[in-house]
Design an enzyme around this catalytic site. Structure first.
Site, mmCIF file in Angstrom:
data_model
loop_
_atom_site.group_PDB
_atom_site.id
_atom_site.type_symbol
_atom_site.label_atom_id
_atom_site.label_comp_id
_atom_site.label_asym_id
_atom_site.label_seq_id
_atom_site.Cartn_x
_atom_site.Cartn_y
_atom_site.Cartn_z
ATOM 1 N N ALA A 68 12.873 -6.856 -7.234
ATOM 2 C CA ALA A 68 13.293 -6.667 -8.630
ATOM 3 C C ALA A 68 13.005 -5.237 -9.082
ATOM 4 O O ALA A 68 12.016 -4.650 -8.645
ATOM 5 C CB ALA A 68 12.511 -7.614 -9.524
ATOM 6 N N ASP B 170 -4.288 6.432 3.132
ATOM 7 C CA ASP B 170 -4.534 5.040 2.792
ATOM 8 C C ASP B 170 -5.888 4.625 3.353
ATOM 9 O O ASP B 170 -6.315 5.115 4.407
ATOM 10 C CB ASP B 170 -3.435 4.174 3.414
ATOM 11 C CG ASP B 170 -3.534 2.739 2.937
ATOM 12 O OD1 ASP B 170 -2.857 2.409 1.963
ATOM 13 O OD2 ASP B 170 -4.306 1.958 3.530
ATOM 14 N N SER C 6 4.800 -7.832 -3.583
ATOM 15 C CA SER C 6 5.655 -7.626 -2.414
ATOM 16 C C SER C 6 5.258 -8.491 -1.218
ATOM 17 O O SER C 6 5.945 -8.500 -0.212
ATOM 18 C CB SER C 6 5.568 -6.154 -2.005
ATOM 19 O OG SER C 6 4.232 -5.840 -1.645
ATOM 20 N N HIS D 223 0.179 -12.260 -9.699
ATOM 21 C CA HIS D 223 -0.866 -12.556 -8.716
ATOM 22 C C HIS D 223 -2.050 -11.596 -8.879
ATOM 23 O O HIS D 223 -2.946 -11.602 -8.050
ATOM 24 C CB HIS D 223 -0.265 -12.444 -7.314
ATOM 25 C CG HIS D 223 0.192 -11.055 -6.964
ATOM 26 N ND1 HIS D 223 0.977 -10.276 -7.797
ATOM 27 C CD2 HIS D 223 -0.028 -10.280 -5.867
ATOM 28 C CE1 HIS D 223 1.198 -9.100 -7.233
ATOM 29 N NE2 HIS D 223 0.600 -9.082 -6.063
ATOM 30 N N ALA E 258 -6.269 -10.967 -0.881
ATOM 31 C CA ALA E 258 -6.927 -9.643 -1.021
ATOM 32 C C ALA E 258 -7.983 -9.687 -2.140
ATOM 33 O O ALA E 258 -8.734 -10.650 -2.245
ATOM 34 C CB ALA E 258 -5.881 -8.554 -1.242
ATOM 35 N N THR F 298 0.860 -4.171 -10.369
ATOM 36 C CA THR F 298 1.501 -4.957 -11.434
ATOM 37 C C THR F 298 0.572 -5.069 -12.635
ATOM 38 O O THR F 298 1.019 -5.001 -13.783
ATOM 39 C CB THR F 298 1.878 -6.354 -10.904
ATOM 40 O OG1 THR F 298 2.793 -6.173 -9.823
ATOM 41 C CG2 THR F 298 2.541 -7.192 -11.978
ATOM 42 N N HIS G 26 0.822 -1.216 0.000
ATOM 43 C CA HIS G 26 0.000 0.000 0.000
ATOM 44 C C HIS G 26 0.851 1.258 0.000
ATOM 45 O O HIS G 26 0.498 2.257 -0.592
ATOM 46 C CB HIS G 26 -0.915 0.015 1.232
ATOM 47 C CG HIS G 26 -2.156 -0.773 1.019
ATOM 48 N ND1 HIS G 26 -3.389 -0.339 1.394
ATOM 49 C CD2 HIS G 26 -2.347 -1.988 0.445
ATOM 50 C CE1 HIS G 26 -4.298 -1.248 1.069
ATOM 51 N NE2 HIS G 26 -3.682 -2.259 0.512
ATOM 52 N N GLU H 188 0.793 -1.833 -14.457
ATOM 53 C CA GLU H 188 2.117 -1.681 -15.080
ATOM 54 C C GLU H 188 2.221 -2.576 -16.320
ATOM 55 O O GLU H 188 2.757 -2.176 -17.354
ATOM 56 C CB GLU H 188 3.216 -2.018 -14.055
ATOM 57 C CG GLU H 188 3.329 -0.936 -12.976
ATOM 58 C CD GLU H 188 3.949 -1.411 -11.657
ATOM 59 O OE1 GLU H 188 4.558 -2.501 -11.625
ATOM 60 O OE2 GLU H 188 3.808 -0.689 -10.639
HETATM 61 N N1 UDP Z 1 7.563 -4.442 -7.145
HETATM 62 C C1 UDP Z 1 8.857 -4.232 -7.541
HETATM 63 N N2 UDP Z 1 9.741 -5.252 -7.365
HETATM 64 C C2 UDP Z 1 9.407 -6.457 -6.846
HETATM 65 C C3 UDP Z 1 8.061 -6.656 -6.453
HETATM 66 C C4 UDP Z 1 7.170 -5.626 -6.621
HETATM 67 O O1 UDP Z 1 9.207 -3.155 -8.017
HETATM 68 O O2 UDP Z 1 10.255 -7.330 -6.738
HETATM 69 C C5 UDP Z 1 6.591 -3.339 -7.282
HETATM 70 C C6 UDP Z 1 5.741 -3.486 -8.509
HETATM 71 O O3 UDP Z 1 6.269 -2.755 -9.595
HETATM 72 C C7 UDP Z 1 4.402 -2.963 -8.059
HETATM 73 C C8 UDP Z 1 4.387 -3.193 -6.559
HETATM 74 O O4 UDP Z 1 5.726 -3.374 -6.181
HETATM 75 O O5 UDP Z 1 4.292 -1.592 -8.294
HETATM 76 C C9 UDP Z 1 3.584 -4.417 -6.162
HETATM 77 O O6 UDP Z 1 2.245 -4.085 -6.195
HETATM 78 P P1 UDP Z 1 1.106 -5.097 -6.593
HETATM 79 O O7 UDP Z 1 -0.179 -4.367 -6.431
HETATM 80 O O8 UDP Z 1 1.353 -5.680 -7.914
HETATM 81 O O9 UDP Z 1 1.230 -6.272 -5.552
HETATM 82 P P2 UDP Z 1 1.243 -6.255 -3.942
HETATM 83 O O10 UDP Z 1 2.653 -6.073 -3.557
HETATM 84 O O11 UDP Z 1 0.359 -5.124 -3.523
HETATM 85 O O12 UDP Z 1 0.703 -7.594 -3.578
#
Ligand code: UDP
Length: 511
Positions: free
Chosen positions: A366, A124, A293, A383, A406, A388, A22, A391
């Site tokens: 990453a 948030d 994450s 997931h 979630a 993501t 978040h 993106e």
């Molecule tokens: N992210 C990243 N590197 C990683 C994992 C995630 O930069 O190794 C970034 C990704 O670009 C995205 C965010 O972290 O913007 C993850 O958000 P997402 O909603 O996809 O998943 P969440 O982490 O909320 O489950």
């Protein structure tokens, strides 16, 4: 300065949550407002700030009025010092301690907001209390809404009509009533708190939704061209206002340094290695596999993923999370010797795919934005986290969908059944973000979904065509005249009028 002597620059406070997932999108949102001439203060704790401070420093050096205001995370007996970010490594039994910390933190945050007297706050969704401080100060509270409009519509439907109550098993499908499309799900794909609204989290969610209803409005990372039908549906059903300002992470992270360092505590050396590796690959030939994450997979599930990737005819990047931190943490709490999962199989696997040059493993974090942007990437296994998803769409990449927790199962439905840019692996079981779950998705199912997207068949070409159209729309929407751009400008104008009105009322009151 305006004609009546009121400073026209709006002053805002942003309150990101203390968890990586978040946190990143609320910080992106804060940076977007600073990019558009708002004076922004982000309130957070020291460890959380390390995840984004480099970006803020760079924005400051670009002349934007943005800064971080630090508040120490309270000392809670039983919670080791420095542990103040909720992520997949946070052991389940310490979540309660975190929430105690959050309650104390809330009082500090409230005092800072009173002292700073912002023109509005952006918070948030997990800080429903902020609706009261906004009311006290007579300022707008904008709620940063997690997830897609579609996920809100789908959740509303299950809450209002409870279609899952009428099926006889967890695997029997039912339709979600009242939605613009025919959407089918199973009970096993619904969250615990939708099935048991009176559990603790369900109660919290009610507070969150109630706070949304009392807020000035909500900010979404979505964009109109992507799910405008559901945006209108959301506004109609909830009777609240919302602004679609997405895709935000690509809007604010436009230069390579920003992209590469988003969400990193330290500058990454990883970037060069992985980009060099991608440079050696043909266009659209590599699958990027990442679960955000917060993911937590059992070793047996990781082994299935490894086999699926090794057996597939395609090259891949796989972002793997080590599952040992929780064990280290439990040991430090005095839980005795806890078995550490055997990751040696994955290490051998990594060695093999490195030798064959077929795969690249990234342990930990990453540089996702730069990877997705590379022309060698051809598809994403995800997931269905909303960041993501957005993106990948922005980059024109179709998705293999593998929801875990979630609202991700709803997002999958949007991708597969509405937008038709995703192919499911067949994930059936919703689990809590900090649980491993019981079901294992088999290597054959993972392989089949990847082959469909990477195989170049007719269905795959159709999917690619659709996602490319959405990608064009995503790039246009954040440019001058685009819908997200226009919405942001309209919102800022409105907030300025609100401020002026407030000041005028005050002056009249004093006369
Ligand atoms: N992210 C990243 N590197 C990683 C994992 C995630 O930069 O190794 C970034 C990704 O670009 C995205 C965010 O972290 O913007 C993850 O958000 P997402 O909603 O996809 O998943 P969440 O982490 O909320 O489950």
């Amino acid at each position: 300065e305006s004609s009546i002597g009121i400073e026209t620059k709006l002053k805002a406070i942003f309150l990101p949550f203390i968890g990586k997932s978040h946190l990143l999108f609320v910080v992106d949102m804060a940076r977007l407002f600073a990019m558009h001439n708002v004076d922004v203060t982000i309130i957070t704790t020291p460890a959380n700030a390390t995840l984004f401070q480099t970006s803020i420093d760079r924005d400051s050096s670009r002349g934007r009025a943005i800064r971080t205001h630090l508040v120490n995370f309270p000392q809670i007996p039983g919670l080791p010092h420095g542990l103040e970010i909720i992520d997949a490594d946070t052991p389940q039994d310490s979540s309660k301690l975190f929430y105690q910390g959050l309650l104390l933190l809330q009082e500090n945050f409230q005092q800072i907001i009173r002292d700073m007297k912002p023109d509005f706050i952006v918070t948030d969704m997990f800080y429903p209390w902020s609706v009261d401080i906004a009311a006290e100060l007579g300022i707008p509270r904008l709620n940063c809404n997690g997830g897609s409009y579609f996920s809100h519509a789908a959740r509303n439907s299950t809450e209002q009509f409870a279609p899952h109550v009428n099926v006889s098993s967890d695997d029997e499908t039912f339709s979600l009533p009242g939605l613009p499309h025919k959407i089918e799900m199973t009970r096993s794909q619904l969250s615990d708190w939708v099935k048991e609204p009176n559990n603790e989290f369900g109660y919290w969610m009610k507070m969150i939704i109630d706070a949304d209803r009392k807020s000035y409005g909500s900010l979404f990372r979505s964009f109109y061209e992507l799910e405008g039908t559901y945006e209108e549906h959301y506004q109609r059903v909830t009777g609240t206002r919302s602004w679609s300002l997405g895709p935000v992470s690509l809007w604010v992270n436009q230069d390579d340094f920003d992209k590469a360092n988003r969400g990193c505590a330290k500058e990454k050396e990883e970037e060069n290695g992985v980009l060099k590796w991608l440079d050696s690959k043909e266009d659209n030939s590599v699958v990027y596999v990442s679960f955000g994450s917060m993911n937590k997979f059992s070793i047996s599930q990781q082994i299935e993923i490894a086999h699926a990737l090794e057996d597939s005819g395609h090259d891949f990047i796989w972002v793997v999370r080590k599952t040992t931190k929780e064990n280290e943490y439990l040991s430090c709490l005095g839980a005795g010797t806890v078995p550490v999962p055997d990751t040696s199989i994955l290490e051998e696997f990594e060695k093999r795919v490195k030798e064959s040059n077929k795969g690249y493993l990234i342990w930990g974090w990453a540089p996702q934005l730069v990877i997705l942007e590379h022309s060698a990437i051809g598809a994403v296994v995800t997931h269905c986290g909303w960041n993501t998803t957005l993106e990948s769409i922005y980059m024109g990449l179709p998705m293999v969908t593998w929801p875990l927790f979630a609202e991700q199962f709803y997002n999958e439905k949007l991708l597969v059944d509405v937008l038709k840019i995703g192919v499911p692996v067949g994930s059936k079981e919703w689990k809590n973000w900090n649980e491993y779950g019981d079901k294992v998705v088999k290597r054959e199912d993972i392989g089949k979904a990847i082959d469909l997207l990477m195989g170049g068949g007719e269905e795959c070409l159709e999917i690619r065509k659709r996602v490319n159209e959405l990608s064009d729309a995503a790039k246009k929407t954040i440019k001058v005249g685009g819908s997200s751009y226009t919405k942001l400008k309209e919102l800022l104008e409105e907030l300025k009028s609100f401020k002026h009105q407030k000041v005028n009322n005050k002056m009249e009151g004093e006369v």
